[in-house]
Motif scaffolding. Sequence first.
Motif, PDB file in Angstrom:
ATOM      1  N   THR A 125      36.832  33.298  50.901  1.00 60.42           N
ATOM      2  CA  THR A 125      38.114  32.990  50.262  1.00 60.42           C
ATOM      3  C   THR A 125      39.212  32.864  51.303  1.00 60.42           C
ATOM      4  OG1 THR A 125      37.438  34.168  48.252  1.00 60.42           O
ATOM      5  CG2 THR A 125      39.800  33.795  48.556  1.00 60.42           C
ATOM      6  N   LEU A 126      39.193  33.749  52.302  1.00 59.60           N
ATOM      7  CA  LEU A 126      40.224  33.709  53.342  1.00 59.60           C
ATOM      8  C   LEU A 126      40.145  32.438  54.179  1.00 59.60           C
ATOM      9  CD1 LEU A 126      40.194  37.433  54.549  1.00 59.60           C
ATOM     10  CD2 LEU A 126      42.009  36.263  53.287  1.00 59.60           C
ATOM     11  N   GLU A 127      38.957  31.886  54.325  1.00 59.17           N
ATOM     12  CA  GLU A 127      38.831  30.627  55.061  1.00 59.17           C
ATOM     13  C   GLU A 127      39.566  29.504  54.339  1.00 59.17           C
ATOM     14  OE1 GLU A 127      34.731  29.839  55.667  1.00 59.17           O
ATOM     15  OE2 GLU A 127      34.380  31.619  56.922  1.00 59.17           O
ATOM     16  N   GLN A 128      39.583  29.569  53.018  1.00 60.04           N
ATOM     17  CA  GLN A 128      40.260  28.533  52.236  1.00 60.04           C
ATOM     18  C   GLN A 128      41.735  28.866  52.011  1.00 60.04           C
ATOM     19  OE1 GLN A 128      38.042  27.605  48.635  1.00 60.04           O
ATOM     20  NE2 GLN A 128      36.152  28.279  49.592  1.00 60.04           N
ATOM     21  N   ILE A 129      42.034  30.159  51.824  1.00 66.71           N
ATOM     22  CA  ILE A 129      43.414  30.607  51.543  1.00 66.71           C
ATOM     23  C   ILE A 129      43.716  31.761  52.497  1.00 66.71           C
ATOM     24  CG2 ILE A 129      45.059  31.297  49.746  1.00 66.71           C
ATOM     25  CD1 ILE A 129      42.915  30.484  47.683  1.00 66.71           C
ATOM     26  N   ARG A 169      46.256  33.456  53.371  1.00 68.21           N
ATOM     27  CA  ARG A 169      47.161  34.524  52.941  1.00 68.21           C
ATOM     28  C   ARG A 169      46.682  35.216  51.661  1.00 68.21           C
ATOM     29  NH1 ARG A 169      52.363  34.993  54.664  1.00 68.21           N
ATOM     30  NH2 ARG A 169      52.907  35.716  52.568  1.00 68.21           N
ATOM     31  N   TYR A 170      45.456  34.980  51.258  1.00 69.83           N
ATOM     32  CA  TYR A 170      44.988  35.473  49.965  1.00 69.83           C
ATOM     33  C   TYR A 170      45.147  36.992  49.840  1.00 69.83           C
ATOM     34  CZ  TYR A 170      42.103  35.929  45.782  1.00 69.83           C
ATOM     35  OH  TYR A 170      41.658  36.200  44.509  1.00 69.83           O
ATOM     36  N   LEU A 171      44.670  37.734  50.823  1.00 72.72           N
ATOM     37  CA  LEU A 171      44.781  39.193  50.762  1.00 72.72           C
ATOM     38  C   LEU A 171      46.204  39.644  51.007  1.00 72.72           C
ATOM     39  CD1 LEU A 171      41.558  40.411  52.609  1.00 72.72           C
ATOM     40  CD2 LEU A 171      41.953  40.205  50.160  1.00 72.72           C
TER      41      LEU A 171
END
Length: 510
Positions: free
Chosen positions: A232-236, A238-240
């Motif tokens: 998920t972090l690779e795509q977004i 700032r997700y966390l």
Amino acid sequence: PFAGEVLRAPSETFKVERVADTFWVDFDKTSLTKKEHVRRQIVLTTGSHHEQDYWYATEDGRTLGRLPFVWRIPEQRWIPDHAVFITPPGDARPFGKWNVNCIKCHVTQGQPRPVLSTELFDTKVAEFGISCEACHGPGRAHIKRHANVIQRYQQHMSVDADESIILPSRLSPQKQSQVCGQCHSIFGFNEPSDIKEWLKRGFAYRAGEDLHEARFVHRGGPESDHPKTQETLEQIPRYLEDRFWSDGMVRISGREYNGLIESPCYQHGDESRGVLSCLSCHQMHVAAEDPRPLAEWTNDQLGPEMDTNHACVQCHKQFNDQGILTAHTHHLANSTGSRCYNCHMPHTTWGLLKSIRSHEIDYPLVQDTLKTGRPTACNLCHLDQTLAWTDETLSRWYGHPISSLSEDQQTISASILSMLTGDAGQRSIVAWHTRWAPAQEISGKHWMAPYLSHLLSDPYPAVRFTAHESLKSLPGFAEFNFDFVGPIRERELAKGEAREQWNRAFRPGP
């Protein structure tokens, strides 16, 4: 009200009105080749307690467009939708956002159903809103069984559970909470095939099943190295960062399940004291014998006395003894400092333009503040005190190690440091606490106005809104006029006026 209001965005104008029992919005629709005036019917709302978002038919099947304004219920006013969140302004009106985002939680058994090779949707739902099936599972077998009046009365008189329907209170504490966690969590999908299945048929999870087999629940802090989270972090990127404090504690509203599962009372509960679940404190149906006004229950749907220490002492029974309680809290038994949740569940989560209690049960620790920037519970009540004061006090009371602090942290109020140097979330949380009655009582009010006036020109509208609401709670500022989404020049003038008003009232003369 939809009473012919004209709502103005930076480059667009929207007129909303009511015609009999229908609601409409008029605006100019701009494409790459033309600009045309359109009239669309408002067909759906989301939200009811604090604010309402409005969705209009697009004439493209069941794909919905979003009115880029929300109606704030407490303030009885329209505000731009980007002002509701602590995020930089972006596209406020994407078509189909409801169809793939809001539908996850604001309906029962929603199916996005994208139309192949288009950006359109043929969305279907079992019901709009959160209704019976969301918590009790499919009801076909239950209805069929109890259509027989004899069977119905036999079940009514029986002590055995009705196996034809899910009753969350009869589930294990873990599965009880998962019923809530299907919406109140930060989640993704276990496999790419799950995404495709959800788009076609909706979520596979049903109440009573294991949520974690059907969803991937993201966790921050030390748990964030999970491959699914890293994907998920690779795509977004700032997700966390946008959802968790750096140690993994949730910082956005509506995601209480993530906090619950990190709490010791959930992880280490036992048969003698019980395991903490959502239903330990909350009840989804008001009891017939509940003496409280309905409006009191609907505020957070807490069970009777669950806004008192009873929420905690139902398990931690030793703190029913006032001597033991005050020896632990170092505060008077009837004071806010002896309310368990003020120290262990402080308002360090943000959403709906207010601070909300954390649902990860923790304890104040200055080292956590230094590591994450999250204010300590102590400094959210004692707003006038420094981080050094908190550090020394916790060390004296509980033996915590003394921290290495900067000169500012030793000499300047922690709340002022957060309001002047913290990120937008920190600024909002502390500004909100300046109107929290317990904090005003212990910290005094006379010094707050200059710092709140500084935030009236904050880059984030949510921070400006919060600062103004808190400013109005101070003596002499109840009628202070300020539009948090007004022109920059007017906001700057209001900032100066607020400071001058405070100077006249409180600054010593020559």
